[in-house]
Design a protein around this motif. Structure first.
Motif, PDB file in Angstrom:
ATOM      1  N   LEU A 130       0.863  -1.187   0.000  1.00 20.15           N
ATOM      2  CA  LEU A 130       0.000   0.000   0.000  1.00 20.15           C
ATOM      3  C   LEU A 130       0.893   1.228   0.000  1.00 20.15           C
ATOM      4  CD1 LEU A 130      -3.032   0.786   0.137  1.00 20.15           C
ATOM      5  CD2 LEU A 130      -2.736   1.046   2.616  1.00 20.15           C
ATOM      6  N   SER A 131       0.692   2.093  -1.010  1.00 16.70           N
ATOM      7  CA  SER A 131       1.531   3.283  -1.133  1.00 16.70           C
ATOM      8  C   SER A 131       0.660   4.488  -1.463  1.00 16.70           C
ATOM      9  CB  SER A 131       2.590   3.066  -2.219  1.00 16.70           C
ATOM     10  OG  SER A 131       1.978   2.766  -3.468  1.00 16.70           O
ATOM     11  N   GLY A 132       1.287   5.621  -1.733  1.00 12.96           N
ATOM     12  CA  GLY A 132       0.547   6.825  -2.119  1.00 12.96           C
ATOM     13  C   GLY A 132      -0.220   7.440  -0.961  1.00 12.96           C
ATOM     14  N   LEU A 133      -1.312   8.134  -1.304  1.00 13.04           N
ATOM     15  CA  LEU A 133      -2.099   8.853  -0.305  1.00 13.04           C
ATOM     16  C   LEU A 133      -2.739   7.930   0.722  1.00 13.04           C
ATOM     17  CD1 LEU A 133      -3.871  11.536  -2.543  1.00 13.04           C
ATOM     18  CD2 LEU A 133      -1.933  11.863  -1.010  1.00 13.04           C
ATOM     19  N   GLU A 134      -3.160   6.733   0.281  1.00 14.18           N
ATOM     20  CA  GLU A 134      -3.778   5.796   1.214  1.00 14.18           C
ATOM     21  C   GLU A 134      -2.767   5.326   2.265  1.00 14.18           C
ATOM     22  OE1 GLU A 134      -7.529   4.364   0.908  1.00 14.18           O
ATOM     23  OE2 GLU A 134      -6.989   6.473   0.772  1.00 14.18           O
ATOM     24  N   HIS A 148      -2.134   8.143   4.711  1.00 19.35           N
ATOM     25  CA  HIS A 148      -3.223   8.265   5.674  1.00 19.35           C
ATOM     26  C   HIS A 148      -3.113   7.171   6.740  1.00 19.35           C
ATOM     27  CE1 HIS A 148      -7.208   9.365   7.130  1.00 19.35           C
ATOM     28  NE2 HIS A 148      -7.496   8.077   7.179  1.00 19.35           N
ATOM     29  N   ALA A 149      -2.782   5.966   6.309  1.00 25.39           N
ATOM     30  CA  ALA A 149      -2.669   4.849   7.247  1.00 25.39           C
ATOM     31  C   ALA A 149      -1.539   5.069   8.244  1.00 25.39           C
ATOM     32  CB  ALA A 149      -2.444   3.547   6.492  1.00 25.39           C
ATOM     33  N   ILE A 150      -0.423   5.594   7.753  1.00 21.66           N
ATOM     34  CA  ILE A 150       0.761   5.741   8.596  1.00 21.66           C
ATOM     35  C   ILE A 150       0.721   7.011   9.442  1.00 21.66           C
ATOM     36  CG2 ILE A 150       3.272   6.020   8.557  1.00 21.66           C
ATOM     37  CD1 ILE A 150       3.166   4.378   5.870  1.00 21.66           C
ATOM     38  N   LEU A 208       6.514  -1.369   7.451  1.00 25.46           N
ATOM     39  CA  LEU A 208       6.104  -0.013   7.094  1.00 25.46           C
ATOM     40  C   LEU A 208       7.286   0.936   7.129  1.00 25.46           C
ATOM     41  CD1 LEU A 208       5.908   1.841   9.910  1.00 25.46           C
ATOM     42  CD2 LEU A 208       3.793   0.597  10.191  1.00 25.46           C
ATOM     43  N   THR A 209       7.186   1.933   6.248  1.00 19.32           N
ATOM     44  CA  THR A 209       8.151   3.038   6.214  1.00 19.32           C
ATOM     45  C   THR A 209       7.346   4.325   6.357  1.00 19.32           C
ATOM     46  OG1 THR A 209       8.039   3.332   3.805  1.00 19.32           O
ATOM     47  CG2 THR A 209       9.601   1.690   4.644  1.00 19.32           C
ATOM     48  N   LYS A 210       7.954   5.454   6.050  1.00 20.90           N
ATOM     49  CA  LYS A 210       7.227   6.713   6.133  1.00 20.90           C
ATOM     50  C   LYS A 210       6.244   6.890   4.979  1.00 20.90           C
ATOM     51  CE  LYS A 210      10.754   9.300   8.674  1.00 20.90           C
ATOM     52  NZ  LYS A 210      11.648  10.489   8.677  1.00 20.90           N
ATOM     53  N   GLN A 211       6.401   6.107   3.906  1.00 19.88           N
ATOM     54  CA  GLN A 211       5.602   6.324   2.710  1.00 19.88           C
ATOM     55  C   GLN A 211       4.802   5.116   2.242  1.00 19.88           C
ATOM     56  OE1 GLN A 211       8.557   7.742  -0.081  1.00 19.88           O
ATOM     57  NE2 GLN A 211       8.309   9.868   0.595  1.00 19.88           N
ATOM     58  N   GLU A 212       5.068   3.938   2.742  1.00 22.51           N
ATOM     59  CA  GLU A 212       4.337   2.756   2.298  1.00 22.51           C
ATOM     60  C   GLU A 212       4.354   1.684   3.373  1.00 22.51           C
ATOM     61  OE1 GLU A 212       6.478   1.900  -1.285  1.00 22.51           O
ATOM     62  OE2 GLU A 212       7.942   0.623  -0.254  1.00 22.51           O
ATOM     63  N   LEU A 213       3.433   0.731   3.201  1.00 22.99           N
ATOM     64  CA  LEU A 213       3.404  -0.387   4.143  1.00 22.99           C
ATOM     65  C   LEU A 213       3.084  -1.677   3.400  1.00 22.99           C
ATOM     66  CD1 LEU A 213       0.157  -1.076   4.706  1.00 22.99           C
ATOM     67  CD2 LEU A 213       0.328   0.926   6.145  1.00 22.99           C
TER      68      LEU A 213
END
Length: 236
Positions: A19-23, A26-28, A56-61
């Motif tokens: 999961l990346s991008g805006l979603e 929002h999750a992170i 997870l990172t700062k931008q994706e999980l």
């Protein structure tokens, strides 16, 4: 605890989902998801994947998938034809209607609509509405995200009535009540809601083929009429 739902349109069957991008942001950043927490993802078209946050990172999980469900669309679906209205009244209507299960939304530029979409506002308005129904669908954990169609004029709407199995026009002058409505077992049912000033006499003539529905003695606002009718009909 019910797991939060996120949207990934290109969702595919796999043991792990990125999961990346805006979603993901929002999750992170907003939901502050942590490793091991339960999470769900949908493509907005019935596919639901449940799992747990693996990385997870700062931008994706990365999600480790535990369950995959493919839901079927309902045999009978409701379409909200919502007149453009001033302020946020039309937006409140489509938000509530999404939470109540509406399947499609059609913006309607009615004769008495104070708000209008012209030029660039046609695309931006439609995108805004799509964002609203998407967020409402996520909030109510729906795997089917309503489609927001291009806006229509009154004449275009009248011509489109033939594509529905039943059309209900909400109007205080209508002689039928919701109790008198015989819903089909399958197909598409349109619920037409006018603007603050109501549906004009000329439009009512155009909509002669539709069933005129009176919701009762009180006059509901354009923000509440559609959701009220939708709630009553879905219970049936």
């Amino acid at each position: 605890m019910v797991e939060p739902l996120f949207v990934k349109q290109d969702l595919a069957l796999s043991s792990e989902i990125l999961l990346s991008g805006l979603e993901a942001k929002h999750a992170i950043s907003v939901r502050r998801m942590r490793i091991g927490e339960a999470i769900a993802v949908t493509n907005g078209s019935g596919l639901l994947i449940r799992g747990n946050v693996k990385e997870l990172t700062k931008q994706e999980l990365v999600i480790s998938v535990t369950e995959t469900v493919q839901e079927e669309p309902p045999a009978l679906s409701f379409v909200l034809v919502q007149a453009l209205a001033k302020g946020d009244r039309d937006e409140l209507a489509i938000q509530a209607a999404t939470e109540l299960g509406v399947f499609e939304v059609i913006p309607w530029s009615a004769d008495r609509s104070v708000s209008t979409w012209q030029g660039r506002k046609v695309d931006s308005g439609r995108e805004r509405w799509q964002q609203i129904v998407t967020e409402a669908a996520k909030q109510s954990l729906r795997t089917f995200i309503p489609i927001v169609h291009a806006p229509v004029s009154s004449k275009e709407l009248a011509k489109a009535f033939s594509s529905f199995d039943l059309v209900l026009v909400l109007d205080p002058t209508g002689t039928a009540s919701l109790d008198a409505v015989k819903l089909p077992k399958e197909g598409r049912v349109a619920i037409v809601v006018g603007p603050e000033g109501g549906i004009s006499p000329q439009e009512l003539e155009l909509f002669e083929a539709a069933m005129k529905i009176n919701l009762g003695k009180g006059i509901l606002r354009t923000s509440t009429a559609g959701p009220a009718a939708l709630a009553a009909l879905t219970l049936r």
